[in-house]
Write a protein that holds these residues in place. Structure first.
Motif, mmCIF file in Angstrom:
data_model
loop_
_atom_site.group_PDB
_atom_site.id
_atom_site.type_symbol
_atom_site.label_atom_id
_atom_site.label_comp_id
_atom_site.label_asym_id
_atom_site.label_seq_id
_atom_site.Cartn_x
_atom_site.Cartn_y
_atom_site.Cartn_z
ATOM 1 N N PHE A 82 0.812 -1.202 0.000
ATOM 2 C CA PHE A 82 0.000 0.000 0.000
ATOM 3 C C PHE A 82 0.852 1.261 0.000
ATOM 4 O O PHE A 82 0.424 2.288 -0.520
ATOM 5 C CB PHE A 82 -0.973 -0.022 1.173
ATOM 6 N N GLU A 83 2.046 1.201 0.534
ATOM 7 C CA GLU A 83 2.927 2.359 0.534
ATOM 8 C C GLU A 83 3.337 2.748 -0.884
ATOM 9 O O GLU A 83 3.413 3.922 -1.224
ATOM 10 C CB GLU A 83 4.185 2.100 1.388
ATOM 11 N N SER A 84 3.575 1.759 -1.745
ATOM 12 C CA SER A 84 3.930 2.040 -3.139
ATOM 13 C C SER A 84 2.794 2.761 -3.846
ATOM 14 O O SER A 84 3.020 3.697 -4.612
ATOM 15 C CB SER A 84 4.250 0.742 -3.884
ATOM 16 N N TRP A 85 1.582 2.350 -3.582
ATOM 17 C CA TRP A 85 0.424 2.993 -4.202
ATOM 18 C C TRP A 85 0.251 4.405 -3.648
ATOM 19 O O TRP A 85 0.011 5.357 -4.393
ATOM 20 C CB TRP A 85 -0.808 2.143 -3.960
ATOM 21 N N ALA A 86 0.414 4.554 -2.329
ATOM 22 C CA ALA A 86 0.250 5.861 -1.692
ATOM 23 C C ALA A 86 1.322 6.851 -2.153
ATOM 24 O O ALA A 86 1.094 8.058 -2.149
ATOM 25 C CB ALA A 86 0.293 5.713 -0.173
ATOM 26 N N ALA A 87 2.482 6.345 -2.542
ATOM 27 C CA ALA A 87 3.590 7.214 -2.947
ATOM 28 C C ALA A 87 3.434 7.777 -4.358
ATOM 29 O O ALA A 87 4.202 8.648 -4.758
ATOM 30 C CB ALA A 87 4.910 6.452 -2.833
ATOM 31 N N LYS B 37 -0.824 -3.560 -9.052
ATOM 32 C CA LYS B 37 -0.903 -4.974 -9.452
ATOM 33 C C LYS B 37 -0.715 -5.931 -8.272
ATOM 34 O O LYS B 37 -1.505 -6.858 -8.102
ATOM 35 C CB LYS B 37 0.082 -5.293 -10.560
ATOM 36 N N PRO B 38 0.304 -5.744 -7.426
ATOM 37 C CA PRO B 38 0.451 -6.671 -6.290
ATOM 38 C C PRO B 38 -0.748 -6.648 -5.338
ATOM 39 O O PRO B 38 -1.104 -7.667 -4.761
ATOM 40 C CB PRO B 38 1.713 -6.173 -5.573
ATOM 41 N N ILE B 39 -1.407 -5.481 -5.217
ATOM 42 C CA ILE B 39 -2.596 -5.401 -4.359
ATOM 43 C C ILE B 39 -3.758 -6.119 -5.037
ATOM 44 O O ILE B 39 -4.503 -6.857 -4.390
ATOM 45 C CB ILE B 39 -2.952 -3.932 -4.055
ATOM 46 N N MET B 40 -3.920 -5.912 -6.337
ATOM 47 C CA MET B 40 -4.981 -6.595 -7.081
ATOM 48 C C MET B 40 -4.827 -8.106 -6.986
ATOM 49 O O MET B 40 -5.811 -8.830 -6.861
ATOM 50 C CB MET B 40 -4.963 -6.170 -8.549
ATOM 51 N N ASP B 41 -3.584 -8.576 -7.020
ATOM 52 C CA ASP B 41 -3.308 -10.012 -6.957
ATOM 53 C C ASP B 41 -3.753 -10.642 -5.635
ATOM 54 O O ASP B 41 -3.909 -11.858 -5.547
ATOM 55 C CB ASP B 41 -1.829 -10.291 -7.196
ATOM 56 N N LEU B 42 -3.968 -9.817 -4.596
ATOM 57 C CA LEU B 42 -4.442 -10.335 -3.310
ATOM 58 C C LEU B 42 -5.904 -10.774 -3.382
ATOM 59 O O LEU B 42 -6.363 -11.553 -2.551
ATOM 60 C CB LEU B 42 -4.287 -9.274 -2.209
ATOM 61 N N GLY B 43 -6.659 -10.230 -4.345
ATOM 62 C CA GLY B 43 -8.066 -10.596 -4.493
ATOM 63 C C GLY B 43 -8.946 -10.080 -3.371
ATOM 64 O O GLY B 43 -9.913 -10.738 -2.981
ATOM 65 N N LEU B 44 -8.658 -8.895 -2.860
ATOM 66 C CA LEU B 44 -9.425 -8.322 -1.756
ATOM 67 C C LEU B 44 -10.820 -7.894 -2.197
ATOM 68 O O LEU B 44 -11.022 -7.483 -3.334
ATOM 69 C CB LEU B 44 -8.690 -7.100 -1.196
ATOM 70 N N THR B 45 -11.769 -7.998 -1.284
ATOM 71 C CA THR B 45 -13.127 -7.511 -1.544
ATOM 72 C C THR B 45 -13.542 -6.573 -0.424
ATOM 73 O O THR B 45 -13.076 -6.687 0.711
ATOM 74 C CB THR B 45 -14.151 -8.662 -1.645
ATOM 75 N N GLU C 94 -24.117 -5.729 5.065
ATOM 76 C CA GLU C 94 -24.053 -7.022 4.382
ATOM 77 C C GLU C 94 -24.485 -6.936 2.922
ATOM 78 O O GLU C 94 -25.005 -7.892 2.352
ATOM 79 C CB GLU C 94 -24.862 -8.085 5.136
ATOM 80 N N GLY C 95 -24.260 -5.775 2.315
ATOM 81 C CA GLY C 95 -24.554 -5.614 0.897
ATOM 82 C C GLY C 95 -23.628 -6.485 0.053
ATOM 83 O O GLY C 95 -22.744 -7.179 0.559
ATOM 84 N N ARG C 96 -23.814 -6.420 -1.242
ATOM 85 C CA ARG C 96 -23.028 -7.234 -2.171
ATOM 86 C C ARG C 96 -21.547 -6.866 -2.076
ATOM 87 O O ARG C 96 -21.178 -5.709 -2.193
ATOM 88 C CB ARG C 96 -23.532 -6.982 -3.592
ATOM 89 N N PRO C 97 -20.654 -7.840 -1.884
ATOM 90 C CA PRO C 97 -19.214 -7.561 -1.853
ATOM 91 C C PRO C 97 -18.748 -7.014 -3.213
ATOM 92 O O PRO C 97 -19.264 -7.396 -4.257
ATOM 93 C CB PRO C 97 -18.583 -8.931 -1.590
ATOM 94 N N MET C 98 -17.784 -6.089 -3.171
ATOM 95 C CA MET C 98 -17.222 -5.509 -4.386
ATOM 96 C C MET C 98 -15.730 -5.821 -4.431
ATOM 97 O O MET C 98 -15.027 -5.691 -3.426
ATOM 98 C CB MET C 98 -17.441 -4.006 -4.400
ATOM 99 N N VAL C 99 -15.245 -6.222 -5.575
ATOM 100 C CA VAL C 99 -13.837 -6.556 -5.749
ATOM 101 C C VAL C 99 -13.039 -5.260 -5.892
ATOM 102 O O VAL C 99 -13.339 -4.432 -6.755
ATOM 103 C CB VAL C 99 -13.628 -7.461 -6.983
ATOM 104 N N LEU C 100 -12.029 -5.097 -5.036
ATOM 105 C CA LEU C 100 -11.197 -3.897 -5.102
ATOM 106 C C LEU C 100 -10.455 -3.823 -6.426
ATOM 107 O O LEU C 100 -9.946 -4.824 -6.927
ATOM 108 C CB LEU C 100 -10.191 -3.859 -3.954
ATOM 109 N N PHE C 101 -10.386 -2.629 -6.975
ATOM 110 C CA PHE C 101 -9.700 -2.291 -8.213
ATOM 111 C C PHE C 101 -10.400 -2.823 -9.457
ATOM 112 O O PHE C 101 -10.007 -2.498 -10.551
ATOM 113 C CB PHE C 101 -8.238 -2.731 -8.217
ATOM 114 N N LYS C 102 -11.427 -3.634 -9.282
ATOM 115 C CA LYS C 102 -12.207 -4.075 -10.436
ATOM 116 C C LYS C 102 -13.575 -3.413 -10.393
ATOM 117 O O LYS C 102 -14.076 -2.957 -11.401
ATOM 118 C CB LYS C 102 -12.326 -5.596 -10.465
#
Length: 61
Positions: free
Chosen positions: A3-8, A24-32, A38-46
Motif C-alpha cells: 500500500f505504501e507504493s500505491w500511496a507514494a 498490481k500486487p494489491i490486485m493479486d491479493l483478491g481483496l473484496t 451485508e450488501g453485495r461484496p465488491m472486488v477492489l480495483f475491479k
C-alpha cells in the motif's frame, strides 16, 4: 509495502503504467470490500477503489 507504493504515487501518469505497476500486487491479493449492512461484496480495483487517509475513507465505484 504494497500500500505504501500505491500511496507514494504523485504527479502525472499519462499512460497509467506507474499506477498499474503499484496496484498490481494489491490486485493479486483478491481483496473484496463488504458493506456493513451485508450488501453485495465488491472486488477492489475491479469494481471499486478505496482510499484511506487517517480516519477518513473514500470509496469510488
Amino acid at each position: 509495502m504494497l500500500f505504501e507504493s500505491w500511496a507514494a504515487l504523485h504527479g502525472p501518469d499519462p499512460d497509467g503504467s506507474r499506477t498499474a505497476q503499484a496496484i498490481k500486487p494489491i490486485m493479486d491479493l483478491g481483496l473484496t470490500l463488504v458493506a456493513e449492512d451485508e450488501g453485495r461484496p465488491m472486488v477492489l480495483f475491479k469494481e471499486c477503489i478505496v482510499r484511506i487517509d487517517g480516519d477518513t475513507a473514500r470509496v469510488r465505484c
